[in-house]
Enzyme design. Structure first.
Site, mmCIF file in Angstrom:
data_model
loop_
_atom_site.group_PDB
_atom_site.id
_atom_site.type_symbol
_atom_site.label_atom_id
_atom_site.label_comp_id
_atom_site.label_asym_id
_atom_site.label_seq_id
_atom_site.Cartn_x
_atom_site.Cartn_y
_atom_site.Cartn_z
ATOM 1 N N LYS A 11 49.384 32.657 72.489
ATOM 2 C CA LYS A 11 50.233 31.593 73.009
ATOM 3 C C LYS A 11 49.907 30.279 72.322
ATOM 4 C CE LYS A 11 47.663 29.039 74.720
ATOM 5 N NZ LYS A 11 46.404 28.369 74.296
ATOM 6 N N TYR B 268 49.705 26.922 80.381
ATOM 7 C CA TYR B 268 49.217 27.740 81.502
ATOM 8 C C TYR B 268 49.867 27.312 82.817
ATOM 9 C CZ TYR B 268 45.715 29.934 78.564
ATOM 10 O OH TYR B 268 45.108 30.669 77.587
HETATM 11 P P1 NAD Z 1 40.229 28.403 65.799
HETATM 12 O O1 NAD Z 1 40.415 27.138 65.043
HETATM 13 O O2 NAD Z 1 38.902 28.677 66.392
HETATM 14 O O3 NAD Z 1 40.617 29.647 64.884
HETATM 15 C C1 NAD Z 1 41.774 29.658 64.086
HETATM 16 C C2 NAD Z 1 41.579 30.600 62.924
HETATM 17 O O4 NAD Z 1 42.736 30.567 62.093
HETATM 18 C C3 NAD Z 1 40.375 30.210 62.047
HETATM 19 O O5 NAD Z 1 39.626 31.350 61.749
HETATM 20 C C4 NAD Z 1 41.023 29.651 60.797
HETATM 21 O O6 NAD Z 1 40.247 29.871 59.640
HETATM 22 C C5 NAD Z 1 42.320 30.433 60.737
HETATM 23 N N1 NAD Z 1 43.363 29.769 59.974
HETATM 24 C C6 NAD Z 1 44.218 30.406 59.158
HETATM 25 N N2 NAD Z 1 45.020 29.535 58.545
HETATM 26 C C7 NAD Z 1 44.667 28.306 58.968
HETATM 27 C C8 NAD Z 1 45.149 26.999 58.694
HETATM 28 N N3 NAD Z 1 46.166 26.790 57.861
HETATM 29 N N4 NAD Z 1 44.568 25.965 59.340
HETATM 30 C C9 NAD Z 1 43.564 26.150 60.211
HETATM 31 N N5 NAD Z 1 43.076 27.383 60.520
HETATM 32 C C10 NAD Z 1 43.613 28.444 59.891
HETATM 33 O O7 NAD Z 1 41.370 28.420 66.916
HETATM 34 P P2 NAD Z 1 41.417 29.370 68.199
HETATM 35 O O8 NAD Z 1 40.843 28.654 69.357
HETATM 36 O O9 NAD Z 1 40.865 30.693 67.849
HETATM 37 O O10 NAD Z 1 42.997 29.447 68.443
HETATM 38 C C11 NAD Z 1 43.828 30.325 67.701
HETATM 39 C C12 NAD Z 1 45.066 30.701 68.541
HETATM 40 O O11 NAD Z 1 44.640 31.347 69.725
HETATM 41 C C13 NAD Z 1 45.912 29.509 68.989
HETATM 42 O O12 NAD Z 1 47.274 29.859 68.952
HETATM 43 C C14 NAD Z 1 45.474 29.272 70.411
HETATM 44 O O13 NAD Z 1 46.494 28.698 71.230
HETATM 45 C C15 NAD Z 1 45.174 30.690 70.871
HETATM 46 N N6 NAD Z 1 44.145 30.728 71.943
HETATM 47 C C16 NAD Z 1 44.416 31.467 73.036
HETATM 48 C C17 NAD Z 1 43.492 31.537 74.060
HETATM 49 C C18 NAD Z 1 43.757 32.385 75.273
HETATM 50 O O14 NAD Z 1 42.977 32.319 76.223
HETATM 51 N N7 NAD Z 1 44.791 33.199 75.273
HETATM 52 C C19 NAD Z 1 42.293 30.827 73.961
HETATM 53 C C20 NAD Z 1 42.037 30.090 72.811
HETATM 54 C C21 NAD Z 1 42.983 30.051 71.800
#
Ligand code: NAD
Length: 368
Positions: free
Chosen positions: A135, A220
């Site tokens: 999401k 949420y």
């Molecule tokens: P994060 O920054 O920790 O991880 C993102 C990943 O994407 C990194 O490994 C990064 O290297 C990669 N990536 C690929 N292309 C990129 C770019 N152009 N710029 C930046 N990063 C790039 O983020 P996250 O917290 O893991 O969030 C990722 C997704 O998951 C988001 O859509 C977020 O909304 C979702 N999320 C959902 C929940 C949940 O509980 N459902 C919780 C946290 C995050």
């Protein structure tokens, strides 16, 4: 918002007209269906949430991490040794279309910054693999429509990582509401937020995040309003507050309060913020009772009480249950009590666009 509805209808996706509930409460007695084929999953985006999902999948009975897609070779080798992933199941963002010839991968779980979801899901569909997408599903309703169409055309599933739709205490409150134990629902309050740190992260970059707190955490309260009340909002009003325009530039919302009206006359009052610590609370009120959850959407344990007493459903790792249940959806046709299909992601985006419009214009926005 006549034009919004027309647009969705033209796409064959009357988002606001779809019933919210897809299945009966049979779901409640069987949320641990552990027999059947294993869903072989590649995670795309090895960041903080991807890592959480990978760790949780170690305990899955019906889903297994079999592949990775990343732009960082050192992360790939690290994950290979940690999760026993063979070289032939490792891809980068340029070559992952080749997954179409890999029988070790049934589904790709897209866990990258929000603005990348659309293209990555569409490429997943074109490779003939099921798409699980974090999401918000996209950064606009039109993106979501394209994603749904691509998955439909490729005959693959598109599931959104709405882990709360499987969480046992949440499901119990939904059951109570569906079975009339709360009487007629009158009011919902959803408060979702946290204090965001590093000002340089993608979550504060409009191009990658598609917005601010609303896209990330306010969603949420939006999604929760719908599954707690059990109706689709028909209008929205909203007010935005910004205390730090440097950290939260134009297009990146810091705090938005919003209100919904539902067809039955029920109302909701919600808050989305990047500036308050640990704000995570749902309150649902009906003519015969109430449900209160705090935390309501964090990683858990989810805690709460109703007018009948404390919520005592089993404490689970959300992502373990989610992935086992998604395997059951894909292989057995099982459906959760509240859908996690792409249409569900689209509905939230349509509503969030309405919230942004209401905050900008100061006017009530009709959603149907
Ligand atoms: P994060 O920054 O920790 O991880 C993102 C990943 O994407 C990194 O490994 C990064 O290297 C990669 N990536 C690929 N292309 C990129 C770019 N152009 N710029 C930046 N990063 C790039 O983020 P996250 O917290 O893991 O969030 C990722 C997704 O998951 C988001 O859509 C977020 O909304 C979702 N999320 C959902 C929940 C949940 O509980 N459902 C919780 C946290 C995050």
């Amino acid at each position: 918002m006549t034009s919004r509805r027309n647009f969705l209808e033209k796409m064959g996706l009357t988002a606001m007209g779809l019933p919210l509930m897809t299945h009966s409460t049979d779901y409640l007695t069987s949320y641990h269906v552990l027999d059947g084929p294993t869903l072989k999953v590649a995670i795309m985006g090895l960041g903080s949430y991807g890592t959480r999902v990978a760790e949780a999948m170690k305990s899955c009975k019906r889903a297994k991490l079999t592949g990775v897609i990343s732009g960082t070779p050192s992360k790939i080798t690290d994950w290979q040794s940690k999760y026993g992933i063979p070289e032939k199941n490792c891809y980068n963002y340029e070559n992952f279309d080749a997954v179409k010839d890999n029988p070790d991968i049934d589904a790709i779980y897209v866990i990258t910054p929000n603005a990348l979801h659309k293209d990555q899901v569409i490429r997943t569909a074109k490779a003939g693999k099921h798409a699980i997408c974090e999401k918000p599903m996209g950064i606009s309703s039109s993106e979501c429509v394209e994603m749904i169409k691509a998955c439909r055309d490729a005959d693959v599933r598109l599931l959104v990582g709405y882990r709360m739709h499987f969480e046992p205490n949440t499901v119990e409150v939904i059951r109570m509401r569906m079975e009339g134990e709360l009487g007629t629902i009158k009011f919902f309050q959803g408060q979702s937020g946290f204090r965001i740190g590093n000002p340089n992260q993608w979550r504060l970059n409009k191009e990658l995040a598609g917005g601010g707190a609303m896209m990330d955490i306010g969603i949420y309260a939006v999604n929760g309003s719908r599954y707690m009340v059990g109706e689709e909002p028909i209008w929205v009003t909203a007010q935005e507050t910004k205390t730090d325009p440097v950290k939260f530039p134009e297009g990146v919302d810091e705090t938005i309060q919003f209100q919904f009206g539902f067809p039955s006359g029920a109302v909701a009052s919600c808050l989305s913020t990047y500036s308050m610590n640990g704000l995570d609370r749902f309150f649902l009120n009906g003519t015969e009772g109430f449900a209160e959850m705090q935390p309501s959407t964090g990683y858990g344990p989810i805690k709460g009480r109703t007018h009948k007493g404390p919520l005592t459903e089993p404490i689970v790792t959300h992502q373990t249950l989610q992935m086992d249940e998604m395997a059951a959806m894909i292989f057995d046709g099982k459906e959760p009590i509240v859908s996690v299909n792409g249409e569900e992601g689209l509905k939230d985006l349509v509503i969030m666009e309405g919230i942004y419009e209401a905050a900008k214009t100061g006017k009530r926005v009709n959603l149907i």
